[in-house]
Design a protein around this motif. Structure first.
Motif, short mmCIF file in Angstrom:
data_model
loop_
_atom_site.label_atom_id
_atom_site.label_comp_id
_atom_site.label_asym_id
_atom_site.label_seq_id
_atom_site.Cartn_x
_atom_site.Cartn_y
_atom_site.Cartn_z
N HIS A 159 30.79 45.17 50.78
CA HIS A 159 31.70 45.51 50.59
C HIS A 159 32.80 44.45 50.21
N ARG B 287 36.59 42.57 51.79
CA ARG B 287 37.66 43.38 51.00
C ARG B 287 38.23 45.29 51.00
N THR B 288 39.04 45.09 50.02
CA THR B 288 39.79 46.51 50.33
C THR B 288 38.63 46.79 48.71
N VAL B 289 38.87 48.34 48.63
CA VAL B 289 38.20 48.87 46.94
C VAL B 289 39.49 47.87 46.10
N THR B 290 40.43 48.11 46.00
CA THR B 290 40.83 47.39 45.36
C THR B 290 41.55 45.18 44.64
N HIS B 291 40.71 44.77 46.06
CA HIS B 291 40.74 43.68 45.89
C HIS B 291 39.26 42.95 45.26
N ARG B 292 38.02 44.06 45.98
CA ARG B 292 37.06 44.15 45.51
C ARG B 292 36.76 43.78 43.70
N ARG B 293 37.79 45.24 43.56
CA ARG B 293 37.21 45.59 41.67
C ARG B 293 38.33 43.99 41.34
N ALA B 294 39.06 43.52 41.53
CA ALA B 294 39.64 42.33 41.21
C ALA B 294 38.74 40.93 41.38
N SER C 242 36.20 41.65 38.87
CA SER C 242 36.30 41.99 37.62
C SER C 242 36.78 40.08 37.18
N TYR D 157 37.02 47.14 32.39
CA TYR D 157 36.56 46.66 33.38
C TYR D 157 36.74 45.05 33.82
N GLN E 76 39.41 43.60 32.92
CA GLN E 76 41.34 42.78 31.82
C GLN E 76 40.99 41.48 31.08
#
Length: 154
Positions: A9, A12-19, A22, A69, A71
């Motif tokens: 992880h 980080r939070t899910v959205t932070h990790r995805r960003a 990416s 994915y 962006q």
């Protein structure tokens, strides 16, 4: 306990990790090599390699899927135009992680993650190899010898 949970992880939070993934994937595609921590590089490898495989099929659907994915239009264009040409014959393993030691400030393990076909040190210019024909029975040898008029050699 985290039995069976295979994702790191990265604190980080899910959205932070995805960003984060990416942005790192876009940078890797555009620059072909980035320096980061080993933990981030291992997660990035799991994130970007399926995208590169998806890019092998150049269709509108795959472009839109990859864009969802990444962006980033520039990285999608670079991936589909230039990167796919170099990795077309490769069945997988598009990235390489080279460990560089510890970071001075916090002693974090650092590394360089790069696209395999873009490192001239490791890549040698070779011709595309044709798959070998396998001979599974003696019937194939007899058929070849009858058509050429020669005896099969042992």
């Amino acid at each position: 306990m985290r039995h069976g949970k295979k994702d790191n992880h990265l604190g980080r939070t899910v959205t932070h990790r995805r960003a984060l993934l990416s942005n790192m994937a876009s940078s890797l595609i555009v620059h072909k090599r980035i320096s980061t921590t080993v933990a981030k590089a291992k997660e990035l490898r799991k994130y970007v390699e399926p995208l590169i495989t998806k890019a092998k099929a150049d269709s509108t659907h795959s472009r839109r899927t990859v864009f969802s994915y990444l962006q980033n239009k520039d990285s999608v264009k670079e991936l589909f135009d230039n990167v796919v040409e170099k990795i077309a014959a490769r069945p997988g393993g598009y990235t390489r992680i080279l460990k560089t030691g510890a970071r001075i400030g916090d002693n974090a393990d650092m590394c360089i993650i790069e696209l395999v076909d873009y490192n001239e040190t490791y890549v040698k210019e070779t011709e595309v190899k044709v798959a070998k024909r396998t001979r599974r029975s003696t019937a194939a040898k007899k058929d070849d010898s009858e058509s050429t008029g020669t005896e099969p050699q042992a």
